[in-house]
Design a protein around this motif. Structure first.
Motif, PDB file in Angstrom:
ATOM      1  N   ILE A 130       0.841  -1.244  -0.189  1.00  0.00           N
ATOM      2  CA  ILE A 130      -0.590   0.045  -0.244  1.00  0.00           C
ATOM      3  C   ILE A 130       0.547   1.564  -0.122  1.00  0.00           C
ATOM      4  O   ILE A 130       2.123   1.630   0.519  1.00  0.00           O
ATOM      5  CB  ILE A 130      -0.803   0.237   1.305  1.00  0.00           C
ATOM      6  N   ASN A 131       0.785   2.037  -0.760  1.00  0.00           N
ATOM      7  CA  ASN A 131       1.006   3.949  -1.008  1.00  0.00           C
ATOM      8  C   ASN A 131       0.339   4.190  -0.632  1.00  0.00           C
ATOM      9  O   ASN A 131      -0.538   4.851  -1.339  1.00  0.00           O
ATOM     10  CB  ASN A 131       1.438   3.649  -2.744  1.00  0.00           C
ATOM     11  N   ARG A 132       0.928   5.559   0.353  1.00  0.00           N
ATOM     12  CA  ARG A 132       0.064   6.110   0.774  1.00  0.00           C
ATOM     13  C   ARG A 132       0.167   7.450  -0.166  1.00  0.00           C
ATOM     14  O   ARG A 132      -0.591   8.689   0.181  1.00  0.00           O
ATOM     15  CB  ARG A 132       0.686   7.001   2.080  1.00  0.00           C
ATOM     16  N   TYR A 133       1.057   7.730  -0.889  1.00  0.00           N
ATOM     17  CA  TYR A 133       1.298   8.526  -2.288  1.00  0.00           C
ATOM     18  C   TYR A 133       0.230   8.179  -3.368  1.00  0.00           C
ATOM     19  O   TYR A 133       0.132   7.635  -3.709  1.00  0.00           O
ATOM     20  CB  TYR A 133       2.540   8.671  -2.265  1.00  0.00           C
ATOM     21  N   SER A 134      -0.101   9.974  -3.611  1.00  0.00           N
ATOM     22  CA  SER A 134      -1.335   9.441  -5.190  1.00  0.00           C
ATOM     23  C   SER A 134      -0.878   9.135  -5.962  1.00  0.00           C
ATOM     24  O   SER A 134       0.379   9.425  -6.364  1.00  0.00           O
ATOM     25  CB  SER A 134      -1.853  10.740  -4.791  1.00  0.00           C
ATOM     26  N   ASP A 135      -1.678   8.807  -6.901  1.00  0.00           N
ATOM     27  CA  ASP A 135      -1.271   7.760  -8.105  1.00  0.00           C
ATOM     28  C   ASP A 135      -0.588   8.511  -9.184  1.00  0.00           C
ATOM     29  O   ASP A 135      -0.402   8.281  -9.908  1.00  0.00           O
ATOM     30  CB  ASP A 135      -2.400   7.372  -8.659  1.00  0.00           C
ATOM     31  N   GLY A 136      -1.077  10.288  -8.661  1.00  0.00           N
ATOM     32  CA  GLY A 136      -0.494  11.527 -10.080  1.00  0.00           C
ATOM     33  C   GLY A 136       0.648  12.000  -9.795  1.00  0.00           C
ATOM     34  O   GLY A 136       1.201  12.447 -10.543  1.00  0.00           O
ATOM     35  N   ASP A 137       1.218  10.656  -8.097  1.00  0.00           N
ATOM     36  CA  ASP A 137       3.102  11.188  -8.168  1.00  0.00           C
ATOM     37  C   ASP A 137       3.756  10.597  -8.161  1.00  0.00           C
ATOM     38  O   ASP A 137       4.065   9.093  -8.280  1.00  0.00           O
ATOM     39  CB  ASP A 137       3.530  11.142  -6.593  1.00  0.00           C
ATOM     40  N   THR A 138       4.073  10.643  -9.095  1.00  0.00           N
ATOM     41  CA  THR A 138       5.385  10.565 -10.417  1.00  0.00           C
ATOM     42  C   THR A 138       6.608   9.554  -9.327  1.00  0.00           C
ATOM     43  O   THR A 138       7.319   8.776 -10.147  1.00  0.00           O
ATOM     44  CB  THR A 138       5.974  10.983 -11.332  1.00  0.00           C
ATOM     45  N   LEU A 139       6.357  10.442  -8.025  1.00  0.00           N
ATOM     46  CA  LEU A 139       7.712   9.933  -7.737  1.00  0.00           C
ATOM     47  C   LEU A 139       7.286   9.386  -5.860  1.00  0.00           C
ATOM     48  O   LEU A 139       8.150   8.673  -4.956  1.00  0.00           O
ATOM     49  CB  LEU A 139       8.457  10.520  -6.819  1.00  0.00           C
ATOM     50  N   ARG A 140       6.556   8.293  -6.035  1.00  0.00           N
ATOM     51  CA  ARG A 140       5.751   7.704  -5.221  1.00  0.00           C
ATOM     52  C   ARG A 140       5.906   6.336  -4.518  1.00  0.00           C
ATOM     53  O   ARG A 140       6.382   6.011  -3.392  1.00  0.00           O
ATOM     54  CB  ARG A 140       4.343   7.788  -5.326  1.00  0.00           C
ATOM     55  N   TYR A 141       6.502   5.703  -5.349  1.00  0.00           N
ATOM     56  CA  TYR A 141       7.417   4.440  -4.944  1.00  0.00           C
ATOM     57  C   TYR A 141       9.022   5.195  -4.313  1.00  0.00           C
ATOM     58  O   TYR A 141       9.018   4.369  -3.279  1.00  0.00           O
ATOM     59  CB  TYR A 141       7.804   3.307  -5.782  1.00  0.00           C
TER      60      TYR A 141
END
Length: 162
Positions: free
Chosen positions: A132-143
């Motif tokens: 699970i990732n708390r950063y939005s799908d639109g954040d290109t650096l989420r991972y």
């Protein structure tokens, strides 16, 4: 690229000047032209480094007052693989195989001017698409942000017992 490094150093100075008792994080990107994986476009490369630098600086809110973390990023391999697109915009494809995010860095944590921890780290998140990732799908650096945030929390954030 030198202009970006100057901007990041300036941002670090502003963070430091916010107050003697406040915490701060400063970040430098060492030879980003040699990194394993950054976008092809110079403006996209600069934006990635700027955004990562700002994210590192934002982590200072979780450090105890009087502590300063200095980070030098020595290599970066972003999640996925990048492919040039015929329309002029790069396309990053995430498959979850051997394309997980990785980062090599050196760090030094100081408290009131005294080094209390330092070392080199190789961060990676092999299961980056499975968690699970708390950063939005639109954040290109989420991972990359989740990987950095996990490392920071596990290494520096004091767990309160209660």
């Amino acid at each position: 690229m030198n202009m970006l490094l100057k901007k990041m150093a300036l941002a670090g100075l502003f963070a430091l000047s916010a107050g003697g008792a406040s915490a701060a994080v400063t970040v430098a990107f060492s030879h980003p032209e040699k990194y394993g994986d950054l976008p092809f476009s110079p403006s996209d490369r600069e934006q990635v480094l700027k955004d990562l630098g700002e994210y590192f600086v934002s982590l200072s809110r979780d450090l105890p007052p009087g502590q300063e973390l200095r980070v030098e990023v020595t290599d970066l391999d972003m999640a996925g693989r990048i492919y040039p697109n015929f329309r002029g915009q790069d396309l990053r494809v995430l498959r979850g195989r051997a394309d997980w995010p990785r980062m090599a860095l050196r760090y030094s944590l100081e408290s009131n001017g005294r080094v209390i921890s330092s070392g080199e780290e190789n961060l990676s998140d092999m299961a980056y698409l499975e968690r699970i990732n708390r950063y939005s799908d639109g954040d290109t650096l989420r991972y990359e942000k989740r990987m950095i945030g996990d490392w920071f929390k596990n290494k520096f954030v004091v767990r309160r017992q209660g």
